[in-house]
Design an enzyme around this catalytic site. Structure first.
Site, PDB file in Angstrom:
ATOM      1  N   SER A  39       0.726  -1.341   0.064  1.00 28.04           N
ATOM      2  CA  SER A  39      -0.009   0.167   0.038  1.00 28.04           C
ATOM      3  C   SER A  39       0.859   1.222  -0.073  1.00 28.04           C
ATOM      4  O   SER A  39       0.474   2.258  -0.861  1.00 28.04           O
ATOM      5  CB  SER A  39      -0.730  -0.037   1.469  1.00 28.04           C
ATOM      6  OG  SER A  39      -1.764  -1.046   1.189  1.00 28.04           O
ATOM      7  N   ARG A  43       1.640   4.119  -2.967  1.00 24.14           N
ATOM      8  CA  ARG A  43       1.263   5.589  -2.816  1.00 24.14           C
ATOM      9  C   ARG A  43       2.443   6.637  -2.854  1.00 24.14           C
ATOM     10  O   ARG A  43       2.270   7.778  -3.293  1.00 24.14           O
ATOM     11  CB  ARG A  43       0.766   5.833  -1.449  1.00 24.14           C
ATOM     12  CG  ARG A  43      -0.852   5.342  -1.278  1.00 24.14           C
ATOM     13  CD  ARG A  43      -1.088   4.699   0.229  1.00 24.14           C
ATOM     14  NE  ARG A  43      -2.548   4.693   0.450  1.00 24.14           N
ATOM     15  CZ  ARG A  43      -3.006   3.521   0.015  1.00 24.14           C
ATOM     16  NH1 ARG A  43      -2.573   2.487  -0.603  1.00 24.14           N
ATOM     17  NH2 ARG A  43      -4.499   3.200   0.274  1.00 24.14           N
ATOM     18  N   ASP A 335      -6.727  -7.969   4.537  1.00 31.18           N
ATOM     19  CA  ASP A 335      -6.014  -8.956   3.633  1.00 31.18           C
ATOM     20  C   ASP A 335      -5.333 -10.137   4.484  1.00 31.18           C
ATOM     21  O   ASP A 335      -4.657 -11.184   3.590  1.00 31.18           O
ATOM     22  CB  ASP A 335      -4.997  -8.321   3.095  1.00 31.18           C
ATOM     23  CG  ASP A 335      -5.377  -6.904   2.156  1.00 31.18           C
ATOM     24  OD1 ASP A 335      -6.501  -7.247   1.645  1.00 31.18           O
ATOM     25  OD2 ASP A 335      -4.734  -6.060   2.010  1.00 31.18           O
ATOM     26  N   LYS A 362     -12.070  -9.299  -3.936  1.00 34.54           N
ATOM     27  CA  LYS A 362     -10.806  -8.996  -3.926  1.00 34.54           C
ATOM     28  C   LYS A 362     -10.293  -9.789  -5.197  1.00 34.54           C
ATOM     29  O   LYS A 362     -10.986  -9.943  -6.133  1.00 34.54           O
ATOM     30  CB  LYS A 362      -9.869  -9.658  -2.819  1.00 34.54           C
ATOM     31  CG  LYS A 362     -10.434  -8.858  -1.274  1.00 34.54           C
ATOM     32  CD  LYS A 362     -10.353  -7.468  -1.258  1.00 34.54           C
ATOM     33  CE  LYS A 362     -10.524  -6.845  -0.006  1.00 34.54           C
ATOM     34  NZ  LYS A 362     -10.190  -5.265  -0.089  1.00 34.54           N
TER      35      LYS A 362
END
Ligand code: SPQ
Length: 448
Positions: A39, A43, A335, A362
């Site tokens: 993640s 970003r 997750d 997902k």
């Protein structure tokens, strides 16, 4: 201690991994470095591309998903150094300056790439973009970001009433808004905050439960004005913003660490230290659940790495007990539910997983796939619309299983295979490279 026999067979790009544990079981020992947080990696590439000046990223995940993000932003003019070392440099081009790509942007298997990028593209005035992804991504719901973007004035078209990729986006100036999201989703929140960067005024997202907050943290670090209200469970950005290139240090991914934490807890006589794990409180649901189940976990060397908390986590073999996993812990462990289902199959008693219907959209339908593949290995597991019920404690049997091209399923089944009797085949195991390219070699070194 005898080691498991691990073999790989390739049929074109498809890999069948076969894991045969020795009769007395597998023991895992040592210290393990895990890859960078997926993640945060996405970003850092995106904000680096949108910022003015240079962003340096240390510890970037060299998996397939961040490669998709890098390829998309390169196609729009950002200079991103080769992803062959974990040290990456991004030469940003400044907010609003993305170039119109001459081809189709391809997000591959990555929901984060596509959903976050849509907020950026929709707010890029006078540019036209087309975006797509692989078979799995083209079947994942995009309405959850497209509908609120349209409320802000975005123009986006796609299949199935503008909800499925391939998508076409005509960038334009958007209006700010306050959006009350029906789901706790960091992708929805981040998409809208990114759209708010170039939108005059305050763009705010209110969530039913807190999802991961990496976007809020990183936007602030890059110079955006971000307001977070923990009571309202909201995050807001003031636009137009100006982002300035930064030095980003990516911690190890707790979602990847989770495979070793469960393996160390369920494999006999094991003692592992997983190093440099990001322990952002919006991600540590897996630690709470494992502790609830009776896992012997210790956090060592807790520290801060450029705005994200980090620790080394020690795990030792423990007798796990079933527990309930539901409510606000779900978005903080979303997750990790597939690997927690493996832990549940090895725990004494019943584990009930509820409020987790999001798992159905997902990379695969993770509830259906974990129910079918673990049942095939002899686990007692019942599927519900929003969760699973697992009655643990019976020995798993080696079997022929399939990842359904989902990285988290491939690795969860590999850990289940370590404690099964006889060989387990995992078809389409190459999916692990989405988030953990060195998973199999690491597994081999830890079994000793
Ligand atoms: O990027 P992608 O494909 O959606 O990846 C997954 C994963 O398991 O790696 C989900 F399938 O992680 C998501 C996560 O489930 C990554 C993410 C993020 O970086 O913002 C947020 C979560 O998704 P969501 O839908 O709850 O916002």
């Amino acid at each position: 201690m005898p080691k498991p026999i691990i073999t790989s067979q390739f049929n074109g790009p498809q890999q069948t991994l076969t894991i045969t544990p020795p009769d007395g079981g597998v023991r895992l020992r040592g210290r393990v470095q895990i890859p960078g947080d997926k993640s945060i990696s996405h970003r850092s590439l995106m904000l680096g591309a949108l910022a003015e000046g240079t962003t340096t990223i240390e510890g970037l995940l060299l998996g397939e998903d961040p490669r998709s993000t890098a390829a998309c932003f390169r196609a729009m003019g950002a200079e991103i150094s080769k992803l062959n070392t974990e040290q990456v440099t991004v030469q940003g081009i400044g907010l609003g300056n993305l170039q119109e790509p001459t081809g189709v942007l391809n997000a591959g298997n990555s929901g984060t790439t596509l959903r976050l990028m849509l907020g950026i593209l929709a707010s890029h005035q006078n540019r036209y973009f087309t975006v797509t992804g692989d078979d799995s991504l083209r079947s994942r719901p995009m309405g959850r970001v497209i509908n609120p973007l349209k409320e802000m004035g975005a123009e986006i078209w796609g299949r199935e009433g503008n909800t499925l990729a391939p998508l076409a986006v005509q960038g334009r100036s958007l209006n700010p808004m306050t959006y009350r999201s029906p789901i706790a989703s960091a992708q929805v929140k981040s998409c809208l905050l990114l759209a708010g960067l170039m939108t005059e005024g305050e763009t705010k997202v209110i969530e039913p439960a807190l999802s991961r907050d990496h976007s809020e943290r990183m936007l602030q670090a890059f110079g955006a004005t971000v307001k977070v209200d923990p009571d309202e469970i909201s995050a807001a950005v003031m636009g137009p913003a100006k982002l300035t290139g930064q030095r980003v240090i990516v911690p190890g991914d707790i979602s990847s660490a989770a495979f070793w934490l469960v393996a160390g807890a369920i494999a006999p006589d094991s003692d592992l230290v997983v190093e440099n794990v990001g322990i952002n409180p919006t991600r540590t649901g897996v630690l709470e659940v494992l502790r609830d189940m009776g896992a012997d976990l210790t956090l060592e060397n807790e520290r801060d790495a450029a705005g994200e908390p980090v620790a080394d986590i020690r795990v030792r073999t423990s007798q796990l007990q079933g527990c309930e996993i539901s409510g606000a812990v779900i978005p903080r462990s979303i997750d990790e539910i597939p690997i927690l289902a493996v832990a549940a199959a090895c725990a004494k008693g019943k584990t009930v997983i509820r409020d987790a219907a999001e798992l159905r959209v997902k990379e695969s339908d993770r509830l259906a796939v974990m129910a079918s593949e673990l049942s095939g290995m002899g686990a007692s597991i019942t599927e519900h619309p929003d969760g699973l019920e697992v009655v643990g404690g019976s020995l798993l049997q080696g079997s022929s299983t399939d990842s359904y091209t989902d990285h988290r399923i491939a690795m969860s089944l590999a850990i289940a295979a370590l404690v099964a009797k006889g060989p387990t085949e995992i078809h389409r195991a190459e999916a692990a490279a989405i988030s953990y390219p060195n998973f199999v070699p690491t597994l081999e070194t830890l079994c000793r």
